[in-house]
Design a protein around this motif. Structure first.
Motif, mmCIF file in Angstrom:
data_model
loop_
_atom_site.group_PDB
_atom_site.id
_atom_site.type_symbol
_atom_site.label_atom_id
_atom_site.label_comp_id
_atom_site.label_asym_id
_atom_site.label_seq_id
_atom_site.Cartn_x
_atom_site.Cartn_y
_atom_site.Cartn_z
ATOM 1 N N TYR A 7 -1.887 -59.823 94.205
ATOM 2 C CA TYR A 7 -2.856 -60.862 93.882
ATOM 3 C C TYR A 7 -2.294 -61.861 92.875
ATOM 4 O O TYR A 7 -2.664 -63.046 92.891
ATOM 5 N N ILE A 237 -12.851 -67.691 98.804
ATOM 6 C CA ILE A 237 -12.725 -66.402 98.117
ATOM 7 C C ILE A 237 -12.357 -65.309 99.122
ATOM 8 O O ILE A 237 -11.549 -64.415 98.833
ATOM 9 N N LYS A 238 -12.936 -65.399 100.292
ATOM 10 C CA LYS A 238 -12.662 -64.412 101.330
ATOM 11 C C LYS A 238 -11.177 -64.413 101.697
ATOM 12 O O LYS A 238 -10.556 -63.362 101.884
ATOM 13 N N TYR A 240 -8.802 -65.404 99.746
ATOM 14 C CA TYR A 240 -8.072 -64.892 98.583
ATOM 15 C C TYR A 240 -8.059 -63.367 98.596
ATOM 16 O O TYR A 240 -7.020 -62.739 98.387
ATOM 17 N N ILE A 241 -9.211 -62.769 98.864
ATOM 18 C CA ILE A 241 -9.312 -61.304 98.899
ATOM 19 C C ILE A 241 -8.404 -60.736 99.987
ATOM 20 O O ILE A 241 -7.783 -59.682 99.817
ATOM 21 N N LYS A 242 -8.302 -61.448 101.098
ATOM 22 C CA LYS A 242 -7.466 -60.985 102.206
ATOM 23 C C LYS A 242 -5.998 -61.394 102.066
ATOM 24 O O LYS A 242 -5.208 -61.209 102.991
#
Length: 370
Positions: A7, A237-238, A240-242
């Motif tokens: 991340y 954001i989705k 980023y999470i993935k």
């Protein structure tokens, strides 16, 4: 620790991304993808189209012809790298020229990829458009198209040169051309241009067929867009999470490493193109456009990345005049990355940089011809 590192790198990639640089610049940027813009715009204008590069057909089976241009006489969506969608009215053969250029005596013919097509600027700010201005409206035709490599460029020259008879042929070369060539050599139709010097598809007489094939590709792209949520180009954001950018980065490394050697086929193609120019009694010029990665990674030009020195030496051995934009423009700038849109790799230059590029090319050719 691994997850934290992933991340952290995803965050770095975002901060180095075009999206972040655009946001930081304050530019009112149209974030729609070309296909999204096309689907929206065609509801109001049924004549609007998108560019359909020749490589788009590479996975198609049983093609009777391989188009080397787009849909003719249509308002055509090009691309967006500067914050605004660019469009042009395609000519009778589906290229980015005013149609009247085909009725003139041609002074300059441009061959190449996206830089030559004029991405992602309005036509008057493209290399061809600026060349028309500074040459007092001399006949200028570009046969460039996005994602073209050397073999497609040579095939395009073979197909359309007899219609033009230009005084000067300008071959614009970008360093990823070696990579593009690896895929072009796998195409059964394209390889015929190397095997048989008399081979032709007679494309200038098959524009209606080209238009139908290109529209079929656009219809497929529209269906794919309507059926998929992956066409959301905004960074969320989705995503980023993935780890969207990290996965894209890894895939780009495995899919598109720069080829580090000059292939025999590239040498053969350039020889044949030069020979074609001589037969046509045209002057032939080789324009070297440097790769963004060289300046991003501070790579020296005497290393073997894409064999810069070997490429230049080979072109010189053919007695082809070279216009080296690295020496003429980039090395003279204290901040070469500033010459790329938002300091990122791009398919074309800004209008301001295109002026510098075009003036350099024009002045070199005029001085050489005198």
């Amino acid at each position: 620790t691994f997850i934290f590192s992933f991340y952290l790198f995803e965050s770095y990639l975002f901060l180095d991304s075009r999206e972040f640089r655009v946001w930081k610049s304050g530019v009112n940027y149209d974030k729609r993808s070309e296909i999204e813009f096309y689907v929206t715009s065609k509801k109001e204008d049924g004549n609007i189209k998108m560019i359909v590069p020749p490589v788009k057909y590479f996975n198609e089976k049983n093609l009777s012809i391989l188009p080397l241009s787009g849909i003719s006489k249509s308002k055509t969506i090009l691309c967006n790298e500067h914050g605004y969608q660019t469009l042009y009215d395609s000519d009778r053969y589906g290229f980015n020229n005013p149609d009247t250029e085909w009725d003139k005596s041609t002074e300059f013919l441009l061959i190449g990829d996206s830089f030559t097509q004029g991405t992602c600027v309005n036509r008057e700010n493209s290399i061809a458009g600026i060349l028309r201005k500074i040459s007092n409206n001399s006949g200028v035709i570009t046969l460039g198209y996005m994602a073209n490599g050397p073999l497609i460029e040579y095939a395009t020259l073979r197909e359309y040169l007899d219609l033009i008879k230009p005084k000067n042929i300008i071959w614009l070369y970008y360093e990823n051309d070696f990579w593009d060539l690896q895929f072009e050599l796998q195409n059964e139709i394209l390889i015929n241009y190397l095997k048989d010097l008399n081979f032709t598809q007679n494309l200038s007489n098959k524009q209606k067929e080209i238009d139908l094939l290109a529209q079929s590709q656009l219809d497929k792209d529209e269906i794919s867009f309507n059926n998929s949520i992956k066409n959301n180009t905004n960074y969320t954001i989705k995503k980023y999470i993935k780890l969207f950018k990290l996965r894209t980065f890894i895939k780009s490394i495995s899919d598109k490493e720069l080829v580090k050697k000059i292939s025999p086929q590239f040498k053969e193609i350039l020889k044949l193109a030069h020979k074609q120019a001589k037969i046509n009694d045209s002057n032939f010029y080789f324009v070297y456009i440097p790769e963004y990665k060289r300046y991003k990674k501070n790579l020296k030009f005497d290393d073997d990345l894409n064999d810069y020195g070997k490429t230049i030496n080979f072109v010189e051995s053919l007695k082809i005049p070279i216009i080296d934009l690295n020496k003429e423009i980039f090395q003279k700038n204290d901040d070469p990355l500033s010459l790329f849109p938002f300091r990122k790799r791009a398919a074309g230059f800004s209008p301001e940089v295109n002026i510098k590029v075009t003036e350099t090319i024009y002045n070199k050719i005029i001085n050489n011809n005198n």
